[in-house]
Write an enzyme that holds these catalytic residues in place. Structure first.
Site, mmCIF file in Angstrom:
data_model
loop_
_atom_site.group_PDB
_atom_site.id
_atom_site.type_symbol
_atom_site.label_atom_id
_atom_site.label_comp_id
_atom_site.label_asym_id
_atom_site.label_seq_id
_atom_site.Cartn_x
_atom_site.Cartn_y
_atom_site.Cartn_z
ATOM 1 N N HIS A 85 0.829 -1.208 0.000
ATOM 2 C CA HIS A 85 0.000 0.000 0.000
ATOM 3 C C HIS A 85 0.869 1.267 0.000
ATOM 4 C CE1 HIS A 85 -3.837 1.965 1.939
ATOM 5 N NE2 HIS A 85 -3.372 2.670 0.925
ATOM 6 N N HIS A 94 1.182 5.203 -2.226
ATOM 7 C CA HIS A 94 0.628 6.104 -3.249
ATOM 8 C C HIS A 94 1.680 7.138 -3.655
ATOM 9 C CE1 HIS A 94 -3.381 4.601 -2.346
ATOM 10 N NE2 HIS A 94 -3.218 4.904 -1.073
ATOM 11 N N ALA A 145 -4.485 8.514 -3.629
ATOM 12 C CA ALA A 145 -5.891 8.108 -3.523
ATOM 13 C C ALA A 145 -6.819 9.294 -3.273
ATOM 14 C CB ALA A 145 -6.045 7.077 -2.412
ATOM 15 N N HIS A 160 -10.768 1.401 -1.908
ATOM 16 C CA HIS A 160 -10.134 2.652 -1.466
ATOM 17 C C HIS A 160 -10.953 3.861 -1.895
ATOM 18 C CE1 HIS A 160 -7.062 5.226 0.016
ATOM 19 N NE2 HIS A 160 -6.134 4.306 0.048
ATOM 20 N N HIS A 178 -6.018 0.020 5.651
ATOM 21 C CA HIS A 178 -6.077 0.663 6.974
ATOM 22 C C HIS A 178 -6.481 -0.358 8.035
ATOM 23 C CE1 HIS A 178 -7.537 3.435 3.687
ATOM 24 N NE2 HIS A 178 -6.295 3.807 3.884
ATOM 25 N N GLU A 196 1.335 2.458 3.688
ATOM 26 C CA GLU A 196 0.759 3.669 3.101
ATOM 27 C C GLU A 196 1.677 4.867 3.290
ATOM 28 O OE1 GLU A 196 -3.204 4.932 4.350
ATOM 29 O OE2 GLU A 196 -3.752 5.353 2.280
ATOM 30 N N ARG A 228 2.015 11.471 8.637
ATOM 31 C CA ARG A 228 3.417 11.589 8.255
ATOM 32 C C ARG A 228 4.340 11.914 9.412
ATOM 33 N NH1 ARG A 228 3.217 14.396 2.245
ATOM 34 N NH2 ARG A 228 1.445 13.172 1.532
HETATM 35 ZN ZN LIG Z 1 -4.205 4.444 0.592
#
Ligand SMILES: [Zn+2]
Length: 340
Positions: free
Chosen positions: A6, A8, A72, A178, A223, A284, A290
């Site tokens: 996962h 992005h 996403a 998603h 998640h 992710e 972050r």
């Molecule tokens: Zn995601």
């Protein structure tokens, strides 16, 4: 090998967002709609966007390969019409293809779909096929709510979705369920809309007979499965009251969970409740969360640390880090085995 299922492209060069902004502005004055060809991003810009972010974290954290898809929250299927969504989706997927071409050891592609509210998901089948057959992608992100927080589409078990599922089965690719950004002020995108959607999708799978019709169809609920593992007893009990089969027979051959849960107790619970064969390592990163946890001094999304802290057998560890991803995304196995 450690496969992160996962990731992005959240750090894409600003030209991509500029193109999107112009595209959205063009909805009001079609003459100024930008052509996709105007999107000029150099290889060096792509390298710069990844070297200090996803690639740095891969090296620091000791992960090898990220299953990588467009940002996403930016899919925003609710904006414009089907053509808007198609042009934006193709631009985003083409950029992922360039990332994978520049760093084939570090990334493998998963596509965004050109969904649009009220439009048949079957209309996304051609883009899925292009991405898998021409660009070498291994799966897709499927938005169960293209309306962006208003849930105007039928449940994922409805025949509405079947034309897309037929293509997924034909290509032997899974979908990560998603959602994207929320245009409903009640639902914060990553804090509420995402987790709601994960939970909602699971409950839909329990109530329908989708996997009778498509025994090989596979979904990853990201998640950590939203609220599902924490409330596993509720879902088992609801299925029982509804005279449904046991969850392991009803959904666990087809539904998988990632490890994007950003604290150790959450991962401990996930591992305790969900069978190890249904858990895929994911972080992710660089994504919704972050920061650094002041309690541990480590990044919240460094989910490998939580797994490393658990007492797992070597066999189970290998399943979570690699083996399950190979099963759920068989096209990754074909790619990896070709390399070796
Ligand atoms: Zn995601």
């Amino acid at each position: 090998m450690i496969i992160d299922c996962h990731g992005h492209y959240t750090t894409s060069p600003s030209e991509l967002q500029k193109y999107r902004d112009e595209q959205i502005a063009g909805l009001k004055s079609p003459a100024s709609t930008p052509a996709k060809a105007n999107l000029k991003i150099s290889d060096d810009q792509i390298r710069d966007s990844l070297e200090g972010a996803q690639l740095k974290f891969q090296r620091e954290r000791g992960t090898d390969l990220t299953i990588f898809s467009p940002r996403a929250s930016a899919m925003a299927h609710h904006i414009g019409n089907e053509t808007t969504s198609r042009n934006w989706t193709e631009a985003c997927n083409d950029l992922i293809y360039r990332v994978v071409s520049l760093y084939p050891e570090n990334f493998v592609g998963v596509c965004q779909l050109p969904q649009s509210p009220g439009i048949s998901p079957g209309n996304s089948a051609a883009e899925l096929e292009r991405c898998v057959k021409e660009l070498g992608f291994i799966g897709c992100n499927l938005n169960p709510d293209p309306s962006g927080g208003h849930w105007t589409s039928p449940p994922l078990t409805d025949r509405h979705w079947y034309p897309l599922y037929e293509k997924m089965v034909e290509l032997d690719v899974p979908a990560m369920v998603h959602v994207s950004s929320s245009c409903n002020a009640n639902f914060h995108a990553t804090g509420a809309h995402y987790i709601n959607a994960d939970t909602t999708a699971f409950m839909q799978f329990i109530t329908g007979d989708l996997f009778k019709d498509f025994p090989t169809l596979r979904f990853v609920i990201p998640h950590g499965g939203g609220a599902v593992p924490f409330h596993w007893g509720r879902y088992r009990g609801l299925a029982q009251d509804m005279k449904r089969p046991l969850l392991k027979e009803l959904v666990l051959k087809n539904v998988f969970f990632d490890t994007c849960v950003y604290h150790l107790p959450g991962i401990e619970l996930l591992l305790k409740v969900i069978p190890v064969d249904n858990i895929l390592f994911g972080s992710e990163m660089v994504g919704a969360v972050r920061g650094i946890d002041p309690e541990t001094g480590q990044y919240y999304d460094d989910t490998k640390r939580y797994l490393d802290a658990l007492e797992l057998s070597d066999v189970d560890r290998k399943k979570i880090f690699e083996g399950n991803a190979r099963r759920v995304y068989p096209r990754i196995a074909a790619k990896l085995d070709k390399k070796n």
